[in-house]
Design a protein around this motif. Structure first.
Motif, PDB file in Angstrom:
ATOM      1  N   THR A  90       0.849  -1.375  -0.013  1.00 12.00           N
ATOM      2  CA  THR A  90      -0.184   0.008  -0.111  1.00 12.00           C
ATOM      3  C   THR A  90       0.900   1.167   0.005  1.00 12.00           C
ATOM      4  OG1 THR A  90      -1.797  -1.198   1.253  1.00 12.00           O
ATOM      5  CG2 THR A  90      -1.664   1.442   1.226  1.00 12.00           C
ATOM      6  N   VAL A  91       0.568   2.249  -0.889  1.00  9.24           N
ATOM      7  CA  VAL A  91       1.413   3.457  -1.033  1.00  9.24           C
ATOM      8  C   VAL A  91       0.523   4.384  -0.487  1.00  9.24           C
ATOM      9  CG1 VAL A  91       2.676   4.885  -2.408  1.00  9.24           C
ATOM     10  CG2 VAL A  91       3.025   2.374  -2.702  1.00  9.24           C
ATOM     11  N   ALA A  92       0.773   5.338   0.335  1.00  7.10           N
ATOM     12  CA  ALA A  92      -0.361   6.405   0.797  1.00  7.10           C
ATOM     13  C   ALA A  92       0.400   7.620   0.989  1.00  7.10           C
ATOM     14  CB  ALA A  92      -1.089   5.753   2.137  1.00  7.10           C
ATOM     15  N   GLU A  93      -0.393   8.764   0.924  1.00  5.69           N
ATOM     16  CA  GLU A  93       0.452  10.037   1.340  1.00  5.69           C
ATOM     17  C   GLU A  93      -1.140  10.845   1.879  1.00  5.69           C
ATOM     18  OE1 GLU A  93      -0.650  12.534  -2.981  1.00  5.69           O
ATOM     19  OE2 GLU A  93       1.040  11.308  -2.984  1.00  5.69           O
ATOM     20  N   VAL A  94      -0.590  12.040   2.523  1.00  3.69           N
ATOM     21  CA  VAL A  94      -1.569  12.902   3.211  1.00  3.69           C
ATOM     22  C   VAL A  94      -2.144  14.068   2.265  1.00  3.69           C
ATOM     23  CG1 VAL A  94      -1.914  14.049   5.342  1.00  3.69           C
ATOM     24  CG2 VAL A  94      -0.066  12.327   5.302  1.00  3.69           C
ATOM     25  N   THR A  95      -3.199  13.353   1.466  1.00  3.85           N
ATOM     26  CA  THR A  95      -3.524  14.415   0.399  1.00  3.85           C
ATOM     27  C   THR A  95      -4.222  15.589   0.967  1.00  3.85           C
ATOM     28  OG1 THR A  95      -4.240  12.258  -0.776  1.00  3.85           O
ATOM     29  CG2 THR A  95      -5.189  14.274  -1.452  1.00  3.85           C
ATOM     30  N   GLY A  96      -3.863  16.843   0.382  1.00  7.03           N
ATOM     31  CA  GLY A  96      -4.346  17.871   0.497  1.00  7.03           C
ATOM     32  C   GLY A  96      -3.738  18.775   1.917  1.00  7.03           C
ATOM     33  N   SER A  97      -2.670  17.950   2.594  1.00  4.14           N
ATOM     34  CA  SER A  97      -2.164  18.523   3.538  1.00  4.14           C
ATOM     35  C   SER A  97      -1.450  19.713   3.508  1.00  4.14           C
ATOM     36  CB  SER A  97      -1.217  17.532   4.320  1.00  4.14           C
ATOM     37  OG  SER A  97      -0.091  17.026   3.320  1.00  4.14           O
ATOM     38  N   ASN A  98      -0.848  19.947   2.133  1.00  7.14           N
ATOM     39  CA  ASN A  98      -0.147  21.256   1.946  1.00  7.14           C
ATOM     40  C   ASN A  98      -0.663  22.068   0.956  1.00  7.14           C
ATOM     41  OD1 ASN A  98       0.496  19.784  -0.272  1.00  7.14           O
ATOM     42  ND2 ASN A  98       2.716  20.150  -0.280  1.00  7.14           N
ATOM     43  N   VAL A  99      -1.967  22.025   0.519  1.00  2.00           N
ATOM     44  CA  VAL A  99      -2.503  23.008  -0.676  1.00  2.00           C
ATOM     45  C   VAL A  99      -2.344  24.451  -0.482  1.00  2.00           C
ATOM     46  CG1 VAL A  99      -3.982  20.963  -1.392  1.00  2.00           C
ATOM     47  CG2 VAL A  99      -4.800  22.539   0.277  1.00  2.00           C
ATOM     48  N   VAL A 100      -2.593  24.917   0.851  1.00  2.00           N
ATOM     49  CA  VAL A 100      -2.423  26.129   1.097  1.00  2.00           C
ATOM     50  C   VAL A 100      -1.127  26.609   1.029  1.00  2.00           C
ATOM     51  CG1 VAL A 100      -2.606  28.099   2.714  1.00  2.00           C
ATOM     52  CG2 VAL A 100      -4.662  26.417   2.508  1.00  2.00           C
ATOM     53  N   SER A 101      -0.461  26.228   1.619  1.00  2.00           N
ATOM     54  CA  SER A 101       1.284  26.493   1.126  1.00  2.00           C
ATOM     55  C   SER A 101       1.776  26.484   0.022  1.00  2.00           C
ATOM     56  CB  SER A 101       2.051  25.288   2.264  1.00  2.00           C
ATOM     57  OG  SER A 101       1.744  25.274   3.600  1.00  2.00           O
ATOM     58  N   VAL A 102       1.162  25.557  -0.799  1.00  2.00           N
ATOM     59  CA  VAL A 102       1.998  25.389  -2.291  1.00  2.00           C
ATOM     60  C   VAL A 102       1.298  26.678  -3.002  1.00  2.00           C
ATOM     61  CG1 VAL A 102       1.788  24.170  -4.296  1.00  2.00           C
ATOM     62  CG2 VAL A 102       2.046  22.950  -2.158  1.00  2.00           C
ATOM     63  N   ALA A 103      -0.147  26.920  -2.757  1.00  2.00           N
ATOM     64  CA  ALA A 103      -0.822  28.017  -3.524  1.00  2.00           C
ATOM     65  C   ALA A 103      -0.144  29.452  -3.216  1.00  2.00           C
ATOM     66  CB  ALA A 103      -2.200  27.957  -3.143  1.00  2.00           C
ATOM     67  N   GLU A 104       0.021  29.681  -1.806  1.00  2.00           N
ATOM     68  CA  GLU A 104       0.762  30.769  -1.566  1.00  2.00           C
ATOM     69  C   GLU A 104       2.291  31.017  -1.965  1.00  2.00           C
ATOM     70  OE1 GLU A 104       0.414  31.097   2.686  1.00  2.00           O
ATOM     71  OE2 GLU A 104      -1.889  31.615   2.596  1.00  2.00           O
TER      72      GLU A 104
END
Length: 243
Positions: A90-104
């Motif tokens: 199983t390969v997983a990630e914390v989806t959406g955890s850094n969306v604000v940081s990346v957009a800024e």
């Protein structure tokens, strides 16, 4: 069970709890040596996106007990996904955890590029002051056409943050936004990527890196025919390829 956390700080920590042995590798000098040492015992490997443990096919074959590969953030390009799938991992990630940081971060990069900030910064550091040498390539963001290739969570947040700058906002995506959200943001949907790109002063790539999202062959004609500088803002992406 053996739990391994791969990060980038300053020490190496072991502790056990509830039949789990947990190893935090927090020193860059120990990272890969410790990883190789513990691979055969691992059940879970957690790695950070900014200093990842590269999970190659060779390492997967050594990890006979491995069940879960988790990125403490987003992104899985440091993992051989085909080898992981073949091994049933199983390969997983914390989806959406850094969306604000990346957009800024993208907005910051756009302003740095358009305002020609870095050459001015280096002038000041070197004790120089030549405003004309900087200003002839510095532009206002207001009135510019900004296009994002991809308008998912990050792309939408970027468009929302660009709206107060009075830009002309375009986006290309497989899925058109809800009309109410589109009107709220003030962005226009462009179904044809090749038709959108020549309209843009600033192009932002907001898609995952896959074979289908290597946009070099779309972007090269824009570069060769542009009448003014075209600014590219790319987050963890490659423009080169035959996608």
């Amino acid at each position: 069970m053996f739990f391994f956390f791969f990060a980038y700080y300053w020490s190496l920590i072991y502790f056990s709890t509830n039949n789990w042995t947990i190893c935090f590798v927090l020193d860059v000098y120990f990272l890969y040596a410790e990883l190789e040492k513990h691979i055969p015992d691992l059940h879970v490997l957690i790695t950070t996106p900014f200093h990842p443990a590269y999970v190659t096919e060779e390492r997967i074959k050594k990890a006979k007990n491995l069940q879960l590969l988790l990125t403490a953030g987003i992104g899985s390009d440091h993992i051989d996904l085909k080898a992981a799938a073949a091994a049933g991992l199983t390969v997983a990630e914390v989806t959406g955890s850094n969306v604000v940081s990346v957009a800024e971060d993208e907005l910051m990069r756009i302003l740095i590029l358009v305002r020609n900030f870095l050459p001015g910064y280096h002038q000041v550091i070197n004790g120089e002051w030549n405003v004309a040498g900087i200003s002839h390539r510095a532009y206002d963001l207001e009135g510019k056409t900004v296009g994002t290739v991809g308008a998912g969570r990050i792309g939408r947040l970027l468009l929302q943050r660009l709206k107060p700058f009075n830009c002309n906002l375009l986006y290309h995506d497989r899925i058109k936004m809800d009309p109410e959200l589109e009107n709220q943001i003030g962005a226009k949907f462009e179904e044809d990527l090749d038709a959108m790109l020549p309209k843009c002063d600033i192009i932002v790539i907001n898609t995952p890196l896959t074979e289908k999202t290597r946009y070099g062959h779309h972007l090269m004609p824009v570069l060769s025919s542009a009448n003014m500088p075209v600014f590219f803002c790319v987050w963890l992406h490659s423009l080169v390829g035959n996608g």
